[in-house]
Design an enzyme around this catalytic site. Structure first.
Site, PDB file in Angstrom:
ATOM      1  CG  HIS A   1     -24.823   1.756   3.329  1.00  0.00           C
ATOM      2  ND1 HIS A   1     -24.193   0.558   3.549  1.00  0.00           N
ATOM      3  CD2 HIS A   1     -25.026   1.828   1.988  1.00  0.00           C
ATOM      4  CE1 HIS A   1     -24.013  -0.075   2.391  1.00  0.00           C
ATOM      5  NE2 HIS A   1     -24.501   0.692   1.429  1.00  0.00           N
ATOM      6  CG  ASP A   2     -28.068   7.308   8.761  1.00  0.00           C
ATOM      7  OD1 ASP A   2     -28.134   6.432   9.654  1.00  0.00           O
ATOM      8  OD2 ASP A   2     -28.390   8.492   8.964  1.00  0.00           O
TER       9      ASP A   2
ATOM     10  CB  VAL B   1     -30.145   0.658   8.628  1.00  0.00           C
ATOM     11  CG1 VAL B   1     -30.132  -0.239   9.857  1.00  0.00           C
ATOM     12  CG2 VAL B   1     -29.571  -0.073   7.420  1.00  0.00           C
TER      13      VAL B   1
ATOM     14  N   GLY C   1     -34.237   4.311   9.340  1.00  0.00           N
ATOM     15  CA  GLY C   1     -34.459   5.684   8.877  1.00  0.00           C
ATOM     16  C   GLY C   1     -33.195   6.525   8.980  1.00  0.00           C
TER      17      GLY C   1
ATOM     18  CG  ASP D   1     -31.254   6.472  13.025  1.00  0.00           C
ATOM     19  OD1 ASP D   1     -30.470   6.172  12.092  1.00  0.00           O
ATOM     20  OD2 ASP D   1     -31.532   5.690  13.946  1.00  0.00           O
TER      21      ASP D   1
ATOM     22  CB  SER E   1     -28.425   4.329  13.626  1.00  0.00           C
ATOM     23  OG  SER E   1     -28.934   4.035  12.339  1.00  0.00           O
TER      24      SER E   1
ATOM     25  CG  HIS F   1     -23.128   1.208  -7.709  1.00  0.00           C
ATOM     26  ND1 HIS F   1     -23.806   0.021  -7.643  1.00  0.00           N
ATOM     27  CD2 HIS F   1     -23.035   1.647  -6.421  1.00  0.00           C
ATOM     28  CE1 HIS F   1     -24.102  -0.252  -6.383  1.00  0.00           C
ATOM     29  NE2 HIS F   1     -23.653   0.717  -5.620  1.00  0.00           N
TER      30      HIS F   1
ATOM     31  CG  ASP G   1     -21.592  10.884 -15.948  1.00  0.00           C
ATOM     32  OD1 ASP G   1     -21.511   9.724 -15.480  1.00  0.00           O
ATOM     33  OD2 ASP G   1     -20.817  11.302 -16.820  1.00  0.00           O
TER      34      ASP G   1
HETATM   35  C1  HEM Z   1     -29.232  -1.426  -5.294  1.00  0.00           C
HETATM   36  C2  HEM Z   1     -28.590  -2.045  -4.356  1.00  0.00           C
HETATM   37  C3  HEM Z   1     -27.168  -1.755  -4.011  1.00  0.00           C
HETATM   38  C4  HEM Z   1     -26.208  -2.684  -3.808  1.00  0.00           C
HETATM   39  C5  HEM Z   1     -26.370  -4.188  -3.848  1.00  0.00           C
HETATM   40  C6  HEM Z   1     -24.997  -1.975  -3.528  1.00  0.00           C
HETATM   41  C7  HEM Z   1     -23.788  -2.567  -3.252  1.00  0.00           C
HETATM   42  C8  HEM Z   1     -22.597  -1.894  -3.127  1.00  0.00           C
HETATM   43  C9  HEM Z   1     -21.334  -2.516  -2.866  1.00  0.00           C
HETATM   44  C10 HEM Z   1     -21.114  -4.009  -2.673  1.00  0.00           C
HETATM   45  C11 HEM Z   1     -20.393  -1.541  -2.832  1.00  0.00           C
HETATM   46  C12 HEM Z   1     -18.890  -1.728  -2.596  1.00  0.00           C
HETATM   47  C13 HEM Z   1     -18.599  -1.934  -1.138  1.00  0.00           C
HETATM   48  C14 HEM Z   1     -17.176  -2.384  -0.955  1.00  0.00           C
HETATM   49  O1  HEM Z   1     -16.883  -3.511  -1.340  1.00  0.00           O
HETATM   50  O2  HEM Z   1     -16.351  -1.596  -0.439  1.00  0.00           O
HETATM   51  C15 HEM Z   1     -21.042  -0.287  -3.088  1.00  0.00           C
HETATM   52  C16 HEM Z   1     -20.415   0.915  -3.180  1.00  0.00           C
HETATM   53  C17 HEM Z   1     -21.076   2.107  -3.348  1.00  0.00           C
HETATM   54  N1  HEM Z   1     -22.430   2.281  -3.373  1.00  0.00           N
HETATM   55 FE1  HEM Z   1     -23.833   0.837  -3.526  1.00  0.00          FE
HETATM   56  N2  HEM Z   1     -25.236  -0.627  -3.576  1.00  0.00           N
HETATM   57  C18 HEM Z   1     -26.554  -0.446  -3.852  1.00  0.00           C
HETATM   58  C19 HEM Z   1     -27.208   0.761  -3.944  1.00  0.00           C
HETATM   59  C20 HEM Z   1     -26.611   1.973  -3.732  1.00  0.00           C
HETATM   60  C21 HEM Z   1     -27.312   3.209  -3.576  1.00  0.00           C
HETATM   61  C22 HEM Z   1     -28.831   3.353  -3.546  1.00  0.00           C
HETATM   62  C23 HEM Z   1     -26.380   4.190  -3.423  1.00  0.00           C
HETATM   63  C24 HEM Z   1     -26.564   5.658  -3.183  1.00  0.00           C
HETATM   64  C25 HEM Z   1     -27.572   6.340  -3.582  1.00  0.00           C
HETATM   65  C26 HEM Z   1     -25.098   3.556  -3.503  1.00  0.00           C
HETATM   66  C27 HEM Z   1     -23.908   4.217  -3.490  1.00  0.00           C
HETATM   67  C28 HEM Z   1     -22.677   3.604  -3.508  1.00  0.00           C
HETATM   68  C29 HEM Z   1     -21.433   4.334  -3.614  1.00  0.00           C
HETATM   69  C30 HEM Z   1     -21.279   5.830  -3.832  1.00  0.00           C
HETATM   70  C31 HEM Z   1     -20.425   3.395  -3.509  1.00  0.00           C
HETATM   71  C32 HEM Z   1     -18.910   3.665  -3.508  1.00  0.00           C
HETATM   72  C33 HEM Z   1     -18.515   4.025  -2.094  1.00  0.00           C
HETATM   73  C34 HEM Z   1     -17.086   4.466  -1.936  1.00  0.00           C
HETATM   74  O3  HEM Z   1     -16.335   4.551  -2.904  1.00  0.00           O
HETATM   75  O4  HEM Z   1     -16.696   4.753  -0.786  1.00  0.00           O
HETATM   76  N3  HEM Z   1     -25.271   2.214  -3.664  1.00  0.00           N
HETATM   77  N4  HEM Z   1     -22.391  -0.539  -3.238  1.00  0.00           N
END
Ligand code: HEM
Length: 348
Positions: free
Chosen positions: A73-74, A77, A79, A81, A83, A202, A274
């Site tokens: 998320h950093d 958006v 880059g 940085d 933000s 995820h 994993d």
């Molecule tokens: C491909 C598109 C992606 C979508 C649409 C997406 C969407 C989401 C959403 C909706 C959540 C839950 C937010 C909430 O309701 O609290 C989430 C959680 C999470 N996402 Fe993604 N995500 C994506 C890609 C990524 C990527 C690339 C990463 C990291 C490399 C990532 C890592 C995570 C992690 C670790 C969580 C859990 C965070 C926590 O437990 O605090 N996601 N994501």
């Protein structure tokens, strides 16, 4: 050969003109990043970060997942940085972290704690942007028992611009179709394969029910009905509860009631990073619509199958993809500073 002073002056001027037309490396372009950047400037800084990340995860494993999400998320958006760390102020009430797409973003206190420790050691030297990268790298490594690992180059600067609208525009939404997901990643120069690789994150963490609402009414071809019932039950328990992203981290009572066939697959150690995401996805037991969407396109589906079969390959490719993410540059010409406090720009 005798050379006149005038001729030397002309030659020097010509050389200067050539130099001036060579474009300077773009600020924050990623080219200047270096592994071991702080070796001389702030010796031991990477150990300090690792110590604090390990401590935070030990106290609460959820902090690890939050840190892994933070790098995405950093960096997507403006880059990498820092933000995303900026708190809203009266002058800028809508910073990135206030954007709906950033729902649930966490672990800001972990970054604060690291920054405080690093400032005490070497004031004004280490950027918040670099701390986010080191911390995400270490969290991914710890949660994967060391299987995810990479050398993180550093030397980033902290941005001074943070707008919710930018986050809303650049980050993918869980309601996206596969075409929208592919397009979103392509804009940042990430391939379909990298979309699949990074979505594997995820396997850990949690999501709010509001982020998976559509899944509660999706047909059995998209989600196993027993799992859908389990989610529906949990989501009925409050205004917007959270559920584990990985079904194997679900609480046993809920699984026993709605999805008993899965009971034997539950894990004691939660948030283990994993390739389980790919198994879950093929079995149609993932939380977000965007996860399921990966099964609907030929190339993406091929990679989902590939990573389900080969966990070691995923560990390596996920490490590489995080490294690539960490190099996303700030917009050309952006101002960069080293903040004293990661939450505000006024203290540098
Ligand atoms: C491909 C598109 C992606 C979508 C649409 C997406 C969407 C989401 C959403 C909706 C959540 C839950 C937010 C909430 O309701 O609290 C989430 C959680 C999470 N996402 Fe993604 N995500 C994506 C890609 C990524 C990527 C690339 C990463 C990291 C490399 C990532 C890592 C995570 C992690 C670790 C969580 C859990 C965070 C926590 O437990 O605090 N996601 N994501």
């Amino acid at each position: 050969m005798k050379v006149s002073v005038a001729a030397v002056a002309v030659a020097l001027l010509a050389a200067a003109a050539v130099l001036m037309t060579v474009p300077a490396p773009a600020e924050g372009s990623g080219h200047h990043l270096k592994v071991g950047y702080y070796d001389k400037k702030c010796r031991g800084v990477e150990n300090v970060v690792k110590y604090h990340v390990a401590k935070a995860i030990k106290a609460n494993r959820k902090a690890g997942a939050a840190l892994v999400r933070l790098i995405f998320h950093d960096c997507f958006v403006r880059g990498c940085d820092g933000s995303v760390l900026l708190d809203p102020t009266p002058a800028n009430p809508h910073t990135e972290k206030t954007a709906p797409i950033n729902i649930g973003l966490a672990a800001f206190e972990v970054i604060d704690e690291i920054k405080a420790a690093v400032e005490a050691r070497c004031p004004g030297t280490v950027s918040c942007a670099d701390i986010v990268i080191y911390a995400a790298r270490d969290a991914a490594s710890i949660l994967s028992n060391g299987h995810v690992h990479f050398d993180a180059p550093a030397g980033r600067l902290d941005g001074v611009v943070s707008l919710a609208a930018d986050a809303q525009r650049d980050l993918p939404d869980s309601t996206f179709t596969i075409e929208e997901l592919i397009h979103n990643f392509k804009r940042k120069n990430f391939t379909v394969e990298e979309l699949v690789i990074l979505s594997g994150a995820h396997a850990i963490g949690v999501g709010h029910c509001s982020s998976l609402r559509a899944r509660l009414t999706a047909p059995p071809s998209q989600i196993v009905p027993a799992y859908r019932n389990l989610l529906a039950g949990k989501c009925a328990a409050g205004p917007d509860p959270i559920v584990p992203n990985n079904v194997r981290d679900e609480d046993p009572a809920a699984v026993a009631a709605a999805f008993p066939s899965f009971l034997k697959k539950l894990r004691k150690v939660k948030d283990f990073l994993d390739n389980s995401y790919y198994h879950n996805n093929l079995a149609r037991i993932v939380t977000f619509n965007s996860d399921w969407q990966l099964l609907t396109e030929k190339e993406a589906l091929g990679h989902v199958k590939e990573y389900a079969e080969n966990g070691t390959l995923w560990d390596e490719d996920f490490s590489d993809a995080l490294l690539k993410l960490s190099k996303l540059p700030m917009p050309h010409g952006s101002k960069g500073v080293i903040r004293k406090n990661c939450r505000c720009v006024s203290h540098y």
